[in-house]
Write a protein that holds these residues in place. Structure first.
Motif, PDB file in Angstrom:
ATOM      1  N   LEU A  22      17.593  15.198  37.485  1.00 12.61           N
ATOM      2  CA  LEU A  22      17.389  16.457  36.765  1.00 12.61           C
ATOM      3  C   LEU A  22      15.956  16.941  36.921  1.00 12.61           C
ATOM      4  O   LEU A  22      15.015  16.164  36.830  1.00 12.61           O
ATOM      5  CB  LEU A  22      17.723  16.287  35.284  1.00 12.61           C
ATOM      6  N   SER A  23      15.816  18.235  37.119  1.00 13.35           N
ATOM      7  CA  SER A  23      14.485  18.796  37.361  1.00 13.35           C
ATOM      8  C   SER A  23      14.087  19.870  36.360  1.00 13.35           C
ATOM      9  O   SER A  23      12.942  20.338  36.380  1.00 13.35           O
ATOM     10  CB  SER A  23      14.419  19.389  38.780  1.00 13.35           C
ATOM     11  N   VAL A  28      18.818  19.085  31.209  1.00 16.78           N
ATOM     12  CA  VAL A  28      18.854  18.023  30.203  1.00 16.78           C
ATOM     13  C   VAL A  28      19.492  18.531  28.919  1.00 16.78           C
ATOM     14  O   VAL A  28      20.335  17.859  28.315  1.00 16.78           O
ATOM     15  CB  VAL A  28      17.442  17.490  29.911  1.00 16.78           C
ATOM     16  N   ASN A  29      19.113  19.738  28.511  1.00 14.29           N
ATOM     17  CA  ASN A  29      19.603  20.299  27.248  1.00 14.29           C
ATOM     18  C   ASN A  29      21.123  20.464  27.256  1.00 14.29           C
ATOM     19  O   ASN A  29      21.779  20.297  26.219  1.00 14.29           O
ATOM     20  CB  ASN A  29      18.941  21.648  26.971  1.00 14.29           C
ATOM     21  N   GLU A  50      11.081  13.558  31.826  1.00 10.29           N
ATOM     22  CA  GLU A  50      11.270  12.110  31.927  1.00 10.29           C
ATOM     23  C   GLU A  50      11.366  11.473  30.554  1.00 10.29           C
ATOM     24  O   GLU A  50      12.234  10.630  30.301  1.00 10.29           O
ATOM     25  CB  GLU A  50      10.129  11.482  32.724  1.00 10.29           C
ATOM     26  N   LYS A  51      10.491  11.867  29.624  1.00 13.50           N
ATOM     27  CA  LYS A  51      10.520  11.300  28.278  1.00 13.50           C
ATOM     28  C   LYS A  51      11.757  11.765  27.513  1.00 13.50           C
ATOM     29  O   LYS A  51      12.324  11.010  26.714  1.00 13.50           O
ATOM     30  CB  LYS A  51       9.251  11.688  27.526  1.00 13.50           C
ATOM     31  N   GLU A  87      28.457  13.427  37.455  1.00 16.04           N
ATOM     32  CA  GLU A  87      28.566  14.767  38.033  1.00 16.04           C
ATOM     33  C   GLU A  87      27.384  15.105  38.926  1.00 16.04           C
ATOM     34  O   GLU A  87      27.457  15.991  39.775  1.00 16.04           O
ATOM     35  CB  GLU A  87      28.703  15.806  36.922  1.00 16.04           C
ATOM     36  N   HIS A  88      26.264  14.386  38.776  1.00 16.95           N
ATOM     37  CA  HIS A  88      25.045  14.699  39.525  1.00 16.95           C
ATOM     38  C   HIS A  88      24.821  13.793  40.734  1.00 16.95           C
ATOM     39  O   HIS A  88      23.855  13.989  41.459  1.00 16.95           O
ATOM     40  CB  HIS A  88      23.830  14.623  38.591  1.00 16.95           C
TER      41      HIS A  88
END
Length: 276
Positions: A22-23, A28-29, A50-51, A87-88
């Motif tokens: 993820l970038s 992420v959300n 990352e965190k 999925e990624h």
């Protein structure tokens, strides 16, 4: 619905891969929202990606058995998380984080169903659900600790660690030593003096099949004096491709680990229930 379909190493591998895959905060959300964790993981950018992913993984592990609604219906938090991560993954990637995740999924009895990109990747159980490998792994570890079978427990842990890093030859060697050590420790548990007097693991296995003990069933073809039994065949299969580099494959090594766990669970349950 299986209670906890994925082991902790697999969930950790999934989380480590997600941090790589993820970038953007938006990506992420979306996963956070699908898991219902928006109250614990803020949508803003105060935390770096990352965190934020690290926090997400910790929450999933802490609430792994919690049942949530997903597009697949009611599933555990950990299953929903892993399916989101899958999925990624990319069929053509060779990143070590993805390889570690795929090995973990294989250990847990799952394979990825790859797509052409128009639909997300999905997971399929490679083995019948009744086998439930994560539960078998947990139960074997618990029973090994219950009986204080520290030697076989150590070899099992080393086998899983070697499989996790993709060292198939080392994993094969440890899987065989694990099962051999387990039957040795069962023999010492059942008849310590007699087991001590026998000079080899093969003799101790024969002892377990004797009429006075009957732990290994002759009528069930678990053991036979002519060497044509399940136990003999199993050890002959496990003896090949041991510590020689390059002679094994991931699929065969994973198969060995699966059959070792299921076999060990049967014998440990038998010992616990006193069926000797």
């Amino acid at each position: 619905m299986r209670d906890i379909p994925f082991t902790r190493p697999t969930v950790i591998a999934a989380n480590e891969f997600l941090g790589l895959a993820l970038s953007t905060h938006t990506q992420v959300n979306k996963i956070v929202l699908r898991l219902g964790l928006e109250e614990e993981v803020a949508a803003g950018s105060t935390l770096g990606i990352e965190k934020k992913v690290d926090l997400l993984g910790r929450l999933v592990l802490a609430r792994s058995g919690e049942v949530i609604e997903s597009s697949e219906g009611k599933v555990t938090m950990v299953e929903a998380f892993v399916r989101q991560v899958v999925e990624h993954v990319s069929e053509h990637s060779s990143e070590w984080q993805q390889e570690a995740l795929l090995r973990g999924l294989a250990r847990d009895g799952y394979v990825v169903i790859w797509t052409d990109g128009r639909q997300p990747n999905s997971l399929r159980m490679a083995l019948p659900g009744e086998i439930d490998l994560p539960a078998a792994d947990d139960e074997v570890h618990l029973l090994l600790k219950h009986f204080a079978f520290t030697t076989s427990l150590s070899h099992l842990d080393q086998a899983v660690e070697a499989h996790t890093r993709g060292d198939w030859a080392a994993a094969n060697s440890q899987i065989r030593t694990f099962l051999e050590g387990l039957l040795d420790e069962i023999a010492f548990s059942v008849e310590p003096s007699k087991a001590q007097s026998l000079g080899s693991s093969e003799n101790r296995r024969a002892m377990l099949a004797g009429n006075d003990i009957g732990f290994l069933g002759v009528k069930r073809n678990e053991w036979s004096p002519d060497g044509k039994s399940f136990i003999h065949g199993l050890f002959k299969m496990l003896h090949t491709d041991g510590s020689h580099p390059g002679l094994s494959t991931e699929d065969h090594c994973t198969f060995r680990l699966h059959i070792a766990l299921v076999t060990a669970r049967v014998f440990l349950r038998r010992l616990r229930e006193g069926r000797i």
